[in-house]
Design a protein around this motif. Structure first.
Motif, PDB file in Angstrom:
ATOM      1  N   SER A 205       0.801  -1.229   0.000  1.00  0.00           N
ATOM      2  CA  SER A 205       0.000   0.000   0.000  1.00  0.00           C
ATOM      3  C   SER A 205       0.830   1.275   0.000  1.00  0.00           C
ATOM      4  O   SER A 205       0.324   2.334  -0.379  1.00  0.00           O
ATOM      5  N   ILE A 206       2.088   1.191   0.426  1.00  0.00           N
ATOM      6  CA  ILE A 206       2.893   2.402   0.589  1.00  0.00           C
ATOM      7  C   ILE A 206       3.840   2.591  -0.581  1.00  0.00           C
ATOM      8  O   ILE A 206       4.702   1.745  -0.850  1.00  0.00           O
ATOM      9  N   GLY A 207       3.691   3.698  -1.286  1.00  0.00           N
ATOM     10  CA  GLY A 207       4.662   4.133  -2.282  1.00  0.00           C
ATOM     11  C   GLY A 207       5.413   5.324  -1.709  1.00  0.00           C
ATOM     12  O   GLY A 207       4.805   6.348  -1.395  1.00  0.00           O
ATOM     13  N   PHE A 208       6.718   5.181  -1.544  1.00  0.00           N
ATOM     14  CA  PHE A 208       7.527   6.208  -0.883  1.00  0.00           C
ATOM     15  C   PHE A 208       7.854   7.336  -1.857  1.00  0.00           C
ATOM     16  O   PHE A 208       8.482   7.122  -2.893  1.00  0.00           O
ATOM     17  N   LEU A 209       7.428   8.555  -1.504  1.00  0.00           N
ATOM     18  CA  LEU A 209       7.673   9.720  -2.354  1.00  0.00           C
ATOM     19  C   LEU A 209       8.949  10.462  -1.983  1.00  0.00           C
ATOM     20  O   LEU A 209       9.530  11.155  -2.812  1.00  0.00           O
ATOM     21  N   GLY A 210       9.377  10.362  -0.734  1.00  0.00           N
ATOM     22  CA  GLY A 210      10.611  11.024  -0.349  1.00  0.00           C
ATOM     23  C   GLY A 210      10.548  11.615   1.041  1.00  0.00           C
ATOM     24  O   GLY A 210       9.519  11.558   1.724  1.00  0.00           O
ATOM     25  N   SER A 211      11.673  12.180   1.459  1.00  0.00           N
ATOM     26  CA  SER A 211      11.768  12.818   2.778  1.00  0.00           C
ATOM     27  C   SER A 211      12.722  13.993   2.697  1.00  0.00           C
ATOM     28  O   SER A 211      13.647  14.004   1.879  1.00  0.00           O
ATOM     29  N   VAL A 212      12.485  14.978   3.541  1.00  0.00           N
ATOM     30  CA  VAL A 212      13.350  16.155   3.646  1.00  0.00           C
ATOM     31  C   VAL A 212      13.391  16.589   5.102  1.00  0.00           C
ATOM     32  O   VAL A 212      12.484  16.277   5.877  1.00  0.00           O
ATOM     33  N   PRO A 213      14.430  17.327   5.504  1.00  0.00           N
ATOM     34  CA  PRO A 213      14.426  17.899   6.856  1.00  0.00           C
ATOM     35  C   PRO A 213      13.232  18.837   7.031  1.00  0.00           C
ATOM     36  O   PRO A 213      12.779  19.460   6.072  1.00  0.00           O
ATOM     37  N   VAL A 214      12.739  18.942   8.242  1.00  0.00           N
ATOM     38  CA  VAL A 214      11.605  19.826   8.498  1.00  0.00           C
ATOM     39  C   VAL A 214      11.926  21.259   8.086  1.00  0.00           C
ATOM     40  O   VAL A 214      11.055  21.985   7.609  1.00  0.00           O
ATOM     41  N   SER A 215      13.176  21.657   8.232  1.00  0.00           N
ATOM     42  CA  SER A 215      13.567  23.019   7.871  1.00  0.00           C
ATOM     43  C   SER A 215      13.392  23.284   6.377  1.00  0.00           C
ATOM     44  O   SER A 215      13.295  24.435   5.951  1.00  0.00           O
TER      45      SER A 215
END
Length: 233
Positions: A205-215
């Motif tokens: 069910s999960i397709g990973f789009l990405g991650s970034v620092p909260v800043s």
């Protein structure tokens, strides 16, 4: 001959289980356990803290994009299989609000390098996330590849541990109350807590789009590679 007589009969469809985590809601013992998790029951602490005040069942569509603030200190699989997410509308609304705020001045002797960003602090306040839940420093984004069910509602206040002197020294409140206008999501079925393993619901069910620092939260939508399937690398 009338028009209705010339039309073919409507097709008959067999009932289909359209939600990948339907068992988490339709089986009474699982639903009861999942409602406890949604209300803040800790698997390891065996106590209620935070969670959703009055969780209600809601539906999420395939291709819907969701966001969460997670922890750079935890593995990717732990961040993505967490049940705690928010819709794009909620996330972007909080981001716009945080962007209107200015950093408050440093206190005497404060190490500015250890201060949370305005976005981090805003998210903690609005989502009722105490600092001891984690570093809360990374935005994760996923696309649902299957329809899912979830519990939704306003965050229940999370008490800040420690006595008054400790809280005053850290400039922290007695509790993180959460915002009335923010609906949180708890999605059951991504992790099997009994066996401590990932589930097929998560991998399919999960397709990973990405991650970034909260800043850098406003860069999260710049991903051009599309959703990455499990194992999400």
């Amino acid at each position: 001959m009338s028009l209705t007589q010339t039309l073919p009969p409507p097709p008959k469809f067999a009932p289909v289980n359209t939600f990948a985590n339907e068992d988490e809601f339709s089986k009474p013992h699982k639903r009861a356990k999942n409602e406890m998790f949604a209300r803040g029951w800790g698997v390891w602490t065996k106590a209620f803290r935070g969670g959703i005040a009055s969780p209600r069942e809601t539906k999420l569509s395939n291709e819907q994009v969701l966001y969460r603030i997670g922890h750079s200190t935890s593995p990717l699989v732990k961040n993505l299989t967490s049940g705690w997410w928010m819709t794009a509308g909620t996330f972007l609304g909080l981001g716009v609000l945080a962007g209107r705020l200015e950093d408050y001045p440093a206190r005497p002797g404060e190490d500015m390098s250890k201060r949370e960003t305005v976005m981090q602090h805003m998210m903690r306040i609005k989502l009722a996330v105490s600092p001891d839940f984690g570093v809360f420093d990374t935005v994760f984004s996923i696309r649902l590849e299957q329809p899912l069910k979830a519990f939704s509602g306003r965050g229940f206040p999370a008490a800040e541990p420690g006595d008054d002197a400790e809280r005053m020294a850290k400039s922290r409140p007695m509790a993180w109350f959460g915002a009335h206008e923010v609906a949180q999501l708890y999605i059951p079925g991504f992790w099997n807590f009994d066996d401590n393993v990932i589930t097929s619901v998560a991998t399919e069910s999960i397709g990973f789009l990405g991650s970034v620092p909260v800043s850098a939260w406003n860069n999260i939508g710049l991903n051009t590679r599309g959703a990455v399937p499990y194992p999400w690398v």
